[in-house]
Design an enzyme around this catalytic site. Structure first.
Site, PDB file in Angstrom:
ATOM      1  N   SER A 162     -13.924   4.067  -8.773  1.00 46.03           N
ATOM      2  CA  SER A 162     -13.607   5.007  -9.868  1.00 46.03           C
ATOM      3  C   SER A 162     -12.742   4.351 -10.927  1.00 46.03           C
ATOM      4  O   SER A 162     -12.949   4.572 -12.118  1.00 46.03           O
ATOM      5  CB  SER A 162     -12.919   6.283  -9.395  1.00 46.03           C
ATOM      6  OG  SER A 162     -12.801   6.362  -8.033  1.00 46.03           O
TER       7      SER A 162
ATOM      8  N   GLU B 232       0.841  -1.204   0.000  1.00 54.08           N
ATOM      9  CA  GLU B 232       0.000   0.000   0.000  1.00 54.08           C
ATOM     10  C   GLU B 232       0.872   1.248   0.000  1.00 54.08           C
ATOM     11  O   GLU B 232       1.847   1.337   0.770  1.00 54.08           O
ATOM     12  CB  GLU B 232      -0.889  -0.034   1.250  1.00 54.08           C
ATOM     13  CG  GLU B 232      -2.284   0.442   1.027  1.00 54.08           C
ATOM     14  CD  GLU B 232      -3.083  -0.436   0.064  1.00 54.08           C
ATOM     15  OE1 GLU B 232      -3.099  -0.116  -1.140  1.00 54.08           O
ATOM     16  OE2 GLU B 232      -3.695  -1.404   0.514  1.00 54.08           O
TER      17      GLU B 232
ATOM     18  N   ASP C  38      -4.740   0.741  -9.029  1.00 50.72           N
ATOM     19  CA  ASP C  38      -6.166   0.417  -9.111  1.00 50.72           C
ATOM     20  C   ASP C  38      -6.604   0.136 -10.546  1.00 50.72           C
ATOM     21  O   ASP C  38      -7.341  -0.820 -10.816  1.00 50.72           O
ATOM     22  CB  ASP C  38      -7.005   1.564  -8.535  1.00 50.72           C
ATOM     23  CG  ASP C  38      -6.618   1.884  -7.102  1.00 50.72           C
ATOM     24  OD1 ASP C  38      -5.935   1.057  -6.465  1.00 50.72           O
ATOM     25  OD2 ASP C  38      -6.980   2.972  -6.621  1.00 50.72           O
TER      26      ASP C  38
HETATM   27  C1  GLA Z   1      -5.265   4.553  -3.949  1.00 51.88           C
HETATM   28  C2  GLA Z   1      -4.553   4.929  -5.254  1.00 51.88           C
HETATM   29  C3  GLA Z   1      -3.536   3.861  -5.624  1.00 51.88           C
HETATM   30  C4  GLA Z   1      -2.619   3.534  -4.462  1.00 51.88           C
HETATM   31  C5  GLA Z   1      -3.437   3.290  -3.179  1.00 51.88           C
HETATM   32  C6  GLA Z   1      -2.545   3.123  -1.988  1.00 51.88           C
HETATM   33  O1  GLA Z   1      -6.051   3.430  -4.127  1.00 51.88           O
HETATM   34  O2  GLA Z   1      -5.467   5.080  -6.300  1.00 51.88           O
HETATM   35  O3  GLA Z   1      -2.794   4.292  -6.748  1.00 51.88           O
HETATM   36  O4  GLA Z   1      -1.663   4.543  -4.283  1.00 51.88           O
HETATM   37  O5  GLA Z   1      -4.325   4.333  -2.922  1.00 51.88           O
HETATM   38  O6  GLA Z   1      -1.808   1.955  -2.087  1.00 51.88           O
END
Ligand code: GLA
Length: 377
Positions: A123, A28, A167
């Site tokens: 999203s 993360e 994501d």
């Molecule tokens: C969000 C962002 C990702 C990533 C996470 C943390 O989901 O969209 O790109 O940085 O936070 O891991």
């Protein structure tokens, strides 16, 4: 679905596409530091019923929206020109054009069962489903990875959220029964089998109902802290700091940045260890890595909140092998790896702990690693 499309747009649809939300098992806030991630796609997805239009207009309707249709000319799309949820799909069409693809208008009807504001990437799913449909409708030579990258650009430039690439790549590239092990520096990927049910385990998602919003500035601020730290250390990205170099680097950094850097470096290592365990089929041993990841996000990176901390604590106390917040943080969801026989007890324990603390009732569900974006019919 097809009837609803017809009712809203007055024509017949060409096809139906789907793109899933995701949970990240571990890794993360590593993606924008060019490190490693390990997400799975959820069974929850955005479904898009679509047809191309020859007049250059883009019409957008969401079954979860306020019963209005957004109607814009593709040629007039520009960052800032479309507001609200419609900015995500419109941004994808704009990005495709900007990248030199010959695309025209379309009628797009969306339905989603990805919880919004829950840190489950609703999203990204909304973006990726549009990219997948446009690829087919306009015959674009794009790979799944290229769809993911284009969608990240749409979110960064058109919507204005400085998210990393995880994501969108998860929604585009995950496959059924596998976690996606990805190096976010060069986007190289490997599908790692993740079928906890075969080991008598379940992955429980606990949506804390604390709204998580990447656009509210907190995400941008932790991201810029990482970039500042990398610059101070003379590195291209924090990914380039090896674990052995950590003590010296921490001593060099201002006190507010040292723990942030510790999180990123130790988290990258947790991803590598998790992949090793999954490769060996040692699913149970993944639990403590998840919980250690949460402690790092809570104590060092400081992106957890009282609700996610309590969910982790209550789940582990009730028999989960490990648990952690997933996604950007500041609310959102927790995942817990749980022996199948105690899933209900873990859920009850978390719900009871939330009630005692005066928090909103959490929403709980188990998930299996699911398929990334594609055409359904
Ligand atoms: C969000 C962002 C990702 C990533 C996470 C943390 O989901 O969209 O790109 O940085 O936070 O891991």
């Amino acid at each position: 679905m097809s009837d609803d499309f017809q009712r809203i747009f007055g024509t017949a649809p060409t096809g139906v596409w789907a793109a899933p939300g995701r949970v990240n098992l571990i890794g993360e806030h590593t993606d924008y530091n060019e490190g490693f991630v390990l997400p799975i796609a959820l069974p929850h997805a955005v479904r898009l019923t679509a047809a191309p239009r020859s007049d250059g207009r883009l019409r957008l309707y969401s079954a979860q929206g306020d019963d209005t249709t957004t109607d814009v000319a593709v040629a007039e799309l520009a960052p800032g020109a479309v507001a609200g949820w419609a900015a995500y799909p419109a941004g994808v069409v704009w990005t495709l054009r900007e990248a030199g693809h010959r695309v025209g208008g379309a009628d797009l009807y969306f339905e989603s069962d990805v919880p919004t504001g829950a840190g489950l990437s609703s999203s990204a799913a909304l973006e990726v489903v549009v990219a997948a449909a446009y690829r087919d409708l306009y015959d674009l030579p794009l790979t799944q990875s290229e769809l993911g990258l284009l969608c990240q650009r749409a979110e960064n430039v058109f919507v204005g959220v400085p998210c990393g690439v995880m994501d969108q790549m998860a929604s585009a590239c995950c496959t059924d029964g596998n976690a996606l092990f990805m190096d976010t520096r060069d986007l190289s990927q490997r599908q790692v089998p993740f079928r906890p049910a075969e080991r008598g385990l379940e992955l429980l998602v606990i949506d804390t109902k604390v709204k998580h919003d990447l656009g509210d500035g907190a995400y941008a601020s932790v991201r810029s802290g990482c970039e500042r730290a990398a610059a101070l250390l003379g590195l291209r990205a924090l990914r380039d700091l090896p674990a052995e170099g950590l003590p010296a680097a921490l001593a060099e950094l201002p006190p507010e940045l040292a723990p942030v850097v510790r999180h990123v470096v130790t988290e990258d290592d947790r991803v590598l260890r998790a992949v090793e365990l999954l490769d060996k089929g040692e699913f149970g041993a993944l639990g403590p890595i998840l919980t250690a990841g949460h402690a790092s996000l809570r104590d060092d990176f400081k992106v957890s909140c009282a609700e996610t901390d309590l969910a982790v604590e209550a789940a582990v106390a009730a028999g989960a092998l490990g648990a952690r917040m997933t996604g950007g943080g500041f609310g959102g969801s927790v995942i817990a790896l749980v022996p199948a026989g105690v899933t209900a007890a873990v859920g009850d324990a978390v719900t009871a702990a939330f009630e005692r603390a005066g928090f909103r009732t959490p929403v709980l569900f188990t998930v299996a690693a699911s398929q990334g974006a594609g055409r359904l019919s």
